[in-house]
Design a protein around this motif. Sequence first.
Motif, PDB file in Angstrom:
ATOM      1  N   GLU A  89       0.846  -1.201   0.000  1.00  0.00           N
ATOM      2  CA  GLU A  89       0.000   0.000   0.000  1.00  0.00           C
ATOM      3  C   GLU A  89       0.878   1.247   0.000  1.00  0.00           C
ATOM      4  O   GLU A  89       2.067   1.188   0.313  1.00  0.00           O
ATOM      5  N   ILE A  93      -2.349   9.709  -1.388  1.00  0.00           N
ATOM      6  CA  ILE A  93      -3.717   9.734  -1.923  1.00  0.00           C
ATOM      7  C   ILE A  93      -3.752  10.657  -3.141  1.00  0.00           C
ATOM      8  O   ILE A  93      -4.172  10.283  -4.223  1.00  0.00           O
ATOM      9  N   ASN A  99      -2.417   9.229   3.677  1.00  0.00           N
ATOM     10  CA  ASN A  99      -3.071   8.347   4.638  1.00  0.00           C
ATOM     11  C   ASN A  99      -1.966   7.641   5.428  1.00  0.00           C
ATOM     12  O   ASN A  99      -1.393   6.660   4.967  1.00  0.00           O
ATOM     13  N   SER A 101      -2.098   5.803   7.889  1.00  0.00           N
ATOM     14  CA  SER A 101      -2.412   4.453   8.393  1.00  0.00           C
ATOM     15  C   SER A 101      -2.111   3.377   7.361  1.00  0.00           C
ATOM     16  O   SER A 101      -2.159   2.187   7.667  1.00  0.00           O
ATOM     17  N   ALA A 102      -1.840   3.772   6.140  1.00  0.00           N
ATOM     18  CA  ALA A 102      -1.643   2.779   5.069  1.00  0.00           C
ATOM     19  C   ALA A 102      -0.317   2.036   5.252  1.00  0.00           C
ATOM     20  O   ALA A 102       0.609   2.527   5.893  1.00  0.00           O
TER      21      ALA A 102
END
Length: 222
Positions: A89, A93, A99, A101-102
Amino acid sequence: MLLRGLCVAPLMLSGAYTAQITTTTRESINGIGASGAWWVNDVALFPAEVRQNISELLLNQNSGVGMTDYRYNLGDSGVGVGTWDRAPETPYISDDVYNWSADAADTFFLKEAACHGIPIITLFVNSAPTAMTNNSENCGGTLITERILAYVQYLADVISYWKTQGVDIAHVSSMKQPDNNFDDGDPTTLCAQEGMQFVPEQRAELVMTLAAILKAAVRTST
Ligand SMILES: *[C@@H]1O[C@H](CO)[C@@H](O)[C@H](O)[C@H]1NC(C)=O
Ligand SMILES: *[C@@H]1O[C@H](CO)[C@@H](O)[C@H](O)[C@H]1NC(C)=O
Ligand SMILES: *[C@@H]1O[C@H](CO)[C@@H](O)[C@H](O)[C@H]1NC(C)=O
């Protein structure tokens, strides 16, 4: 037929080669470490305790191997890649929108490397985000020259974010295997991993732009 006998015992040519052992430094090795590609994704399938134990075995400076280097693989979402554990990941974005948290599989070991006090943490990238490659995928393409600034800003933003989390990234490998975009040449199959080409004309601009953006980021944060 004649060679068969030679395989049994090594052929000794007495006096043909000599080895010299010297205390003179020939090459300095700054550290020994590991790259977080691609095993971190496989290890993420194991229970948390197993993953934690692997971290201790590799990174603990007292009870473990005590690696001195760790390479964090900044993933780019693996568009066009057919191997699941080579398609990490990405935090990207859109430009300036992230992001954080990816890519928990990669960032777990990045954080572990920092909390174990690994001296040299390197960020490396296999491909820019799809919005910056000329085939809109994470393999088989080339960095879009007009997107060099966006690409290095992305790298600087990732480094700055991790600094706020207590993770000091010492080195950046912004052009890994620049001649190899990992396209297998068969349009009917997916790539085996992420990769991106940098044509020679892009390379000096990339390095100089990255240096300028990182210097500016240091000035802003101090
Ligand atoms: C993790 O390491 C601890 C301490 O060495 C050990 O007691 C435990 O059994 C290990 N857990 C697993 C799942 O291997
Ligand atoms: C951020 O990444 C996490 C982990 O993959 C995912 O669950 C979440 O939906 C993502 N958030 C956004 C806004 O993309
Ligand atoms: C991307 O750029 C490379 C290098 O200039 C070129 O060879 C390739 O054809 C381009 N790919 C696309 C899909 O435009």
